[in-house]
Write a protein that holds these residues in place. Sequence first.
Motif, PDB file in Angstrom:
ATOM      1  N   ASN A 156       0.824  -1.206   0.000  1.00 17.42           N
ATOM      2  CA  ASN A 156       0.000   0.000   0.000  1.00 17.42           C
ATOM      3  C   ASN A 156       0.859   1.258   0.000  1.00 17.42           C
ATOM      4  O   ASN A 156       0.550   2.243  -0.670  1.00 17.42           O
ATOM      5  CB  ASN A 156      -0.947   0.002   1.204  1.00 17.42           C
ATOM      6  N   TYR A 359      -5.928  -3.717   0.902  1.00 19.39           N
ATOM      7  CA  TYR A 359      -6.514  -3.516   2.223  1.00 19.39           C
ATOM      8  C   TYR A 359      -7.369  -4.719   2.628  1.00 19.39           C
ATOM      9  O   TYR A 359      -7.274  -5.203   3.768  1.00 19.39           O
ATOM     10  CB  TYR A 359      -7.374  -2.245   2.247  1.00 19.39           C
ATOM     11  N   VAL A 384      -3.226   1.544   8.067  1.00 14.96           N
ATOM     12  CA  VAL A 384      -3.119   1.519   6.600  1.00 14.96           C
ATOM     13  C   VAL A 384      -3.206   2.928   6.031  1.00 14.96           C
ATOM     14  O   VAL A 384      -2.420   3.308   5.150  1.00 14.96           O
ATOM     15  CB  VAL A 384      -4.223   0.614   5.999  1.00 14.96           C
TER      16      VAL A 384
END
Length: 480
Positions: A156, A359, A384
Motif C-alpha cells: 500500500n 486492504y 493503513v
Amino acid sequence: MLEVINDFLSGKVLIVLIVGLGGYFTVRSRFVQLRHFLHMFSVFRDSLRNSSDQLSSFQALMLSLAGRVGAGNIAGVGIAVTLGGPGAVFWMWVTALVGMASSFFECTLAQAYKRCDPDGQYRGGPSFYIQHGLGKRWLGMVMAVLLLLTFGFAFNGLQSHAVTSSLNDAFGLSTTWTGVGLAALLGLVFFGGIKRIAAVADLLVPVKTLAYIAVSLYVIVLQFDQVPEMLATIVRSAFGLDPVFGGLLGSAIVMGVKRGVFANEAGLGSAPNVAAVAQVEHPVAQGVVQAFSVFLDTFVICTCTALVILLSGFYTPGFEGDGIALTQNSLANVVGEWGRVFISVALSLFVFTSILYNYYLGENSLRFLIGDNRKAVLVYRAIVLLLIFWGAIENLETVFAFADITMTLLAFVNLIALAMLFKVGLRLLRDYDAQRSAGIKVPVFDARQFADLDLDPKAWPVPNPSAASEKAQAAQPVQR
C-alpha cells in the motif's frame, strides 16, 4: 543485507517455484488453463444471474483484477524492460502461462475450504486451506502474517508512492496533499466493508482497463508495421539471440519472472482471498475465472505497456530512469503531451483500486489471526491510512526490497501448500470435468462426495436432490 537476501530469494528461489511448480500443475492438469479458457465466458454469464446476498463470480473477478491490474502493469513493466531489455516481456508471458494453472488451483482450493462467518459472508484464502486442508494452523498463521505485512502494509505504501510521484511529475501537485486526498477517499471506501469495496471495483475496474487498452491499441495501430519485428525482438532477446540485448539474458529472465509475479500475483496466495467470497455452484468454476484474470493482466495489459514503450522510439538500451517515467515519456513521444497526463490518470485509477484490494487482503488475514475483533480492524484501518500518507512522501527503496522478500516468502509457503494439496485440487477438477462431459451445463458441488475433507457445511450445503442425482451420475465414471 536486504539486497543480498532479495537477490537470492527473488532471483533464484522465486524462479524455480513459480516456473517449476506452475509447469508441473499445468502438465498434470492437462493444461487446464487452455482447456477451460472459452468455458470461462459461460461462467460469467451464469454469474450475472446471481440474486443472492453474496458476491457473484464476476464481482469477485473484478475485485481480484482491482489488485492484479495496478502499478505493476505500468511501472513494473517499465522496470522490467529497463533492466532486462525486451526479452523480459517474454519471460513475463511464460510466468503468466504457468501462473494461470497455479492461480486456478489456489482459487479452486480457496473456494472448497471457505468458511461462512456469523454475518453469513464467506471468507477464505491460503490460510484457510492450509489450516483445514493440511491441518496446520500455525503455518496458516505464518501465511496470514506475511499477507498482512506484504499487502496490507508494504504494497500500500509502494502504490501510494507511485501515484503521488506520477501526479507530481505530470501536474506539479504536492505529494503531501495528494497523499492526504488519497487517504481520505480510500478511508470512505474502507469503512464500507467488502461490499462497498466490490461495488467500487465493479465501477472502476472495467473503466480503467478498457480505457488503458484502447489508448495502447491506438499507439500500436499507428505503428502496426513495426509490431511483427518488435515481437520477434522480444523472443530473440529472451534467449540472448539479439546482438543488442544479448548481454541481458540473465537479467531478462530474473526481471521477467519477478515483475511478472508482481503484476499478476499468480501463486502468491493473494487472489484466493477474494475468490473465496464468491457464490458459485462448484469451486472449479471460480478457479477457471481467476485463471483468466492472470491472462488479462499479463498477456493483454502488460503486453500493451511493453509495446507502447518499445514502439515509441523513446526507449533505448541503457535507459536510466524509473518505470513510470519511461512509460509516460514513451506514450508522450507518440501522441503528444496528453499521453503523460493519461498515464498519470490511469495509474491513479490502477493504484486506487489496488489499494482497496490490498486492504481487504490484510483485513482478511487479520480476522484469521484474531477473529472478528472490530476494534482491531479499526486500528488496522487507521494504520493503513497512515502508511498510505507516509508512502506518498517518503523514498521507499528499502520498503520495496522488504516487500520483494515477503512476497517471495508468500509464494514459497503458498506453492508448497498447493503442491501438498494438489491431489485434492485434481479431485475437484475431475469431478467438474466429469459433470460437464455428462452434459451438465452448470456442474454442482456435492460436499457429501468429499466427506473426507474438512469442509464447512454452511458454505457448501447439500444441493437439491435433482442436482445431486445428476452430479452423482456424472461422477460415476471417475470413481470407477
